[in-house]
Design a protein around this motif. Structure first.
Motif, short mmCIF file in Angstrom:
data_model
loop_
_atom_site.label_atom_id
_atom_site.label_comp_id
_atom_site.label_asym_id
_atom_site.label_seq_id
_atom_site.Cartn_x
_atom_site.Cartn_y
_atom_site.Cartn_z
N GLN A 28 68.96 3.95 44.05
CA GLN A 28 69.21 4.58 44.91
C GLN A 28 70.19 4.22 46.58
O GLN A 28 69.57 3.61 46.95
N ASP A 29 70.52 5.13 46.53
CA ASP A 29 71.65 4.06 47.79
C ASP A 29 72.07 2.74 47.93
O ASP A 29 71.58 2.93 49.71
N ILE A 30 72.84 2.43 47.55
CA ILE A 30 73.02 1.16 47.45
C ILE A 30 74.73 1.21 47.92
O ILE A 30 75.18 1.77 47.52
N SER A 31 74.22 0.79 49.46
CA SER A 31 75.31 0.25 50.13
C SER A 31 75.55 -1.53 50.44
O SER A 31 74.52 -1.32 50.61
N LEU A 32 76.52 -1.69 49.10
CA LEU A 32 76.50 -3.19 48.83
C LEU A 32 77.52 -3.62 49.26
O LEU A 32 79.19 -3.40 48.44
N PHE B 95 67.44 -6.98 45.88
CA PHE B 95 66.72 -5.82 44.78
C PHE B 95 65.18 -5.24 44.62
O PHE B 95 64.85 -6.46 43.86
N TRP B 96 64.40 -4.41 44.47
CA TRP B 96 62.61 -4.22 44.60
C TRP B 96 62.73 -2.99 44.20
O TRP B 96 63.59 -2.02 44.84
N SER B 97 61.76 -2.77 43.34
CA SER B 97 61.61 -1.43 42.74
C SER B 97 60.39 -0.44 43.61
O SER B 97 59.14 -1.25 43.89
N GLN B 98 60.90 0.36 44.14
CA GLN B 98 59.74 1.18 45.20
C GLN B 98 59.33 2.54 44.44
O GLN B 98 60.56 3.60 44.42
N LYS B 99 58.20 2.72 44.65
CA LYS B 99 58.14 3.56 43.72
C LYS B 99 59.15 4.06 42.40
O LYS B 99 59.48 5.37 41.77
N ASN B 100 58.99 3.32 41.50
CA ASN B 100 59.93 3.28 40.46
C ASN B 100 61.34 3.35 41.09
O ASN B 100 61.70 3.69 39.63
N VAL B 101 61.74 3.18 41.43
CA VAL B 101 63.02 3.98 42.17
C VAL B 101 63.49 1.97 42.53
O VAL B 101 63.17 1.71 43.68
N GLY B 102 65.27 1.21 42.16
CA GLY B 102 65.50 0.38 42.54
C GLY B 102 66.01 0.68 44.36
O GLY B 102 66.98 1.58 44.00
N HIS B 103 65.64 -0.23 44.89
CA HIS B 103 66.78 -0.27 46.38
C HIS B 103 66.73 -2.23 46.76
O HIS B 103 66.47 -2.77 46.14
#
Length: 265
Positions: A31-35, A229-237
């Motif tokens: 979600q919401d990845i700006s790279l 990248f890391w999963s927080q509450k099963n969503v990648g950030h």
């Protein structure tokens, strides 16, 4: 919140994502990845399994279009144009943005036909030009001298490392601007891995490369920029992005610090 280093000034960018999110059948992958991805540099994406790294990669040349119930939101800019614009020619996009997968996947026919096939698919049929491109791409991956006398033999008879180099040559034969790599060394022995890493470093001077890897030492060896990248509450950030030396030696985010020192992940 993503941490960007003050020194994160590798420019210009080849690809830039803005608030990019992806979900499969209501399940959010990331979600919401700006790279920003710098041109003619190597960007490594690291992080634990399930953090959306490979899914992110498939967005960059719209392989997501091939997956049912896959929904992408946000933007991906390539040379200033959003690749999800309905007017974009997806076939042309995939010629500009090639991909190398985790497992070597040569087509089940000759070495020669493996390289002719993508050229024909993109309308390149002039025999002399085809022959030139095949030799050029095989030379670029260090295979020409090994296979030039057996181009008509099955690609499946090559070793695993040779097969992966052939797949890389199959990508290079179309002269892409960007090469995406999803764990390209994970199925290879250490010697073959070293060969592929040397090729990646060499290609990074002429191509924009984005490589997903679980191998932190590999990311440190070959990349110019690293993103976590890391999963927080099963969503990648996206947690942190920085020039590789800063990422490993001076991480800003505590999660990055824990990951690169082996305390997490």
């Amino acid at each position: 919140m993503t941490t960007f280093h003050p020194k994160n000034t590798i420019h210009p960018t080849a690809i830039r994502t803005e608030n990019l999110s992806l979900s499969y059948d209501q399940k959010i992958a990331f979600q919401d990845i700006s790279l920003p991805i710098p041109a003619q540099k190597i960007t490594a994406i690291v992080g634990p399994s399930g953090s959306g790294k490979s899914s992110f990669l498939t967005c960059l040349n719209r392989l997501t279009d091939l997956t049912q119930q896959c929904r992408v939101s946000g933007k991906v800019y390539l040379a200033g144009k959003n690749i999800f614009d309905p007017k974009i020619d997806v076939i042309a996009l995939r010629r500009r943005v090639g991909m190398l997968f985790q497992q070597p996947n040569p087509f089940p026919f000759s070495i020669y036909k493996n390289l002719v096939f993508p050229l024909k698919e993109h309308g390149i049929t002039d025999r002399s030009h085809v022959e030139y491109l095949i030799e050029e791409s095989l030379t670029a991956v260090g295979l020409w001298d090994e296979v030039k006398d057996r181009l008509k033999s099955s690609a499946l008879r090559l070793s695993g490392g040779q097969q992966q180099r052939l797949c890389l040559a199959r990508t290079l034969v179309l002269k892409p601007e960007v090469i995406l790599m999803d764990e390209p060394c994970s199925a290879l022995d250490p010697i073959s891995t070293g060969v592929i890493e040397d090729l990646i470093k060499d290609l990074g001077d002429r191509h924009t490369i984005v490589i997903v890897t679980h191998n932190l030492a590999q990311a440190k060896r070959i990349s110019h920029q690293t993103a976590l990248f890391w999963s927080q509450k099963n969503v990648g950030h996206l947690i942190e992005v920085a020039p590789t030396q800063d990422f490993f030696q001076h991480p800003v985010n505590p999660l990055t610090q824990a990951y690169v020192t082996g305390l997490k992940g």
